[in-house]
Design an enzyme around this catalytic site. Structure first.
Site, PDB file in Angstrom:
ATOM      1  N   TYR A  18       0.295  -1.066  -0.224  1.00  0.00           N
ATOM      2  CA  TYR A  18       0.072   0.407   0.154  1.00  0.00           C
ATOM      3  C   TYR A  18       0.389   1.229  -0.126  1.00  0.00           C
ATOM      4  O   TYR A  18       0.206   1.963  -0.702  1.00  0.00           O
ATOM      5  CB  TYR A  18      -1.054   0.620   1.023  1.00  0.00           C
ATOM      6  CG  TYR A  18      -1.948   1.409   1.066  1.00  0.00           C
ATOM      7  CD1 TYR A  18      -2.961   0.920   0.614  1.00  0.00           C
ATOM      8  CD2 TYR A  18      -1.150   1.921   2.166  1.00  0.00           C
ATOM      9  CE1 TYR A  18      -4.217   2.022   0.642  1.00  0.00           C
ATOM     10  CE2 TYR A  18      -1.872   3.858   1.741  1.00  0.00           C
ATOM     11  CZ  TYR A  18      -3.771   3.525   1.454  1.00  0.00           C
ATOM     12  OH  TYR A  18      -4.393   4.760   1.486  1.00  0.00           O
ATOM     13  N   HIS A  22       1.787   4.151  -2.957  1.00  0.00           N
ATOM     14  CA  HIS A  22       1.461   5.742  -3.269  1.00  0.00           C
ATOM     15  C   HIS A  22       2.381   6.292  -2.636  1.00  0.00           C
ATOM     16  O   HIS A  22       2.572   7.520  -3.078  1.00  0.00           O
ATOM     17  CB  HIS A  22       0.796   6.575  -1.317  1.00  0.00           C
ATOM     18  CG  HIS A  22      -0.734   6.105  -1.206  1.00  0.00           C
ATOM     19  ND1 HIS A  22      -1.285   4.503  -1.917  1.00  0.00           N
ATOM     20  CD2 HIS A  22      -2.217   6.697  -1.674  1.00  0.00           C
ATOM     21  CE1 HIS A  22      -2.437   4.738  -2.155  1.00  0.00           C
ATOM     22  NE2 HIS A  22      -3.045   5.339  -1.973  1.00  0.00           N
ATOM     23  N   TYR A  41      -3.660  16.723   2.131  1.00  0.00           N
ATOM     24  CA  TYR A  41      -4.021  15.154   2.315  1.00  0.00           C
ATOM     25  C   TYR A  41      -2.658  14.326   2.978  1.00  0.00           C
ATOM     26  O   TYR A  41      -1.493  13.786   2.581  1.00  0.00           O
ATOM     27  CB  TYR A  41      -3.801  14.132   0.758  1.00  0.00           C
ATOM     28  CG  TYR A  41      -4.904  13.517   0.458  1.00  0.00           C
ATOM     29  CD1 TYR A  41      -4.989  12.443   1.208  1.00  0.00           C
ATOM     30  CD2 TYR A  41      -5.508  13.336  -0.581  1.00  0.00           C
ATOM     31  CE1 TYR A  41      -5.957  11.214   1.402  1.00  0.00           C
ATOM     32  CE2 TYR A  41      -6.218  12.271  -0.857  1.00  0.00           C
ATOM     33  CZ  TYR A  41      -6.541  11.296   0.247  1.00  0.00           C
ATOM     34  OH  TYR A  41      -7.271  10.054  -0.064  1.00  0.00           O
ATOM     35  N   TRP A  75      -7.803   3.580 -10.580  1.00  0.00           N
ATOM     36  CA  TRP A  75      -7.182   3.706  -8.978  1.00  0.00           C
ATOM     37  C   TRP A  75      -8.091   3.175  -8.424  1.00  0.00           C
ATOM     38  O   TRP A  75      -7.039   1.857  -7.725  1.00  0.00           O
ATOM     39  CB  TRP A  75      -6.486   5.234  -8.440  1.00  0.00           C
ATOM     40  CG  TRP A  75      -6.352   4.990  -7.463  1.00  0.00           C
ATOM     41  CD1 TRP A  75      -6.474   5.426  -5.925  1.00  0.00           C
ATOM     42  CD2 TRP A  75      -4.595   5.206  -7.277  1.00  0.00           C
ATOM     43  NE1 TRP A  75      -5.615   5.399  -5.485  1.00  0.00           N
ATOM     44  CE2 TRP A  75      -3.929   5.385  -5.737  1.00  0.00           C
ATOM     45  CE3 TRP A  75      -3.553   4.961  -7.950  1.00  0.00           C
ATOM     46  CZ2 TRP A  75      -3.120   4.615  -5.072  1.00  0.00           C
ATOM     47  CZ3 TRP A  75      -2.127   4.727  -7.907  1.00  0.00           C
ATOM     48  CH2 TRP A  75      -1.858   4.984  -6.105  1.00  0.00           C
TER      49      TRP A  75
END
Length: 107
Positions: A18, A22, A41, A75
């Protein structure tokens, strides 16, 4: 407006993958986030739980830009093997996303 949400990895052994995905976030995905006017973010991880936070001026606009984006749709499919996801009636994939209420804020 501050937005908080929670996602869940399918299992905690997927944390590294993960993070890797990113760390290699697609440039076109960053463009969508900019177009949606998303600022500050961040995503935190604890076991299988992911806690996200971002800021927007207009949440309806931000949500609409993301919902209409083919890049976001791609995505979501790309991340489907890592996140608990759902498929809607028209075949669109999205992560199971739980909104969180702000309980405390100090400037």
């Amino acid at each position: 407006m501050r937005v908080g949400f929670k996602l869940k990895l399918k299992n905690e052994h997927l944390q590294e993958e993960y993070k890797k995905r990113h760390d290699q976030l697609w440039p076109e995905m960053l463009e969508v986030l900019d177009k949606a006017e998303i600022k500050n973010y961040s995503i935190w991880n604890s076991g299988q739980d992911l806690f996200g936070y971002y800021e927007v001026e207009d949440l309806d606009y931000s949500n609409r830009v993301q919902a209409e984006s083919e890049i976001v749709a791609k995505w979501n499919v790309y991340m489907q093997d890592l996140l608990e996801s759902r498929v809607d009636d028209n075949g669109s994939v999205s992560p199971v996303k739980e909104a969180m209420d702000l309980m405390f804020y100090k400037k």
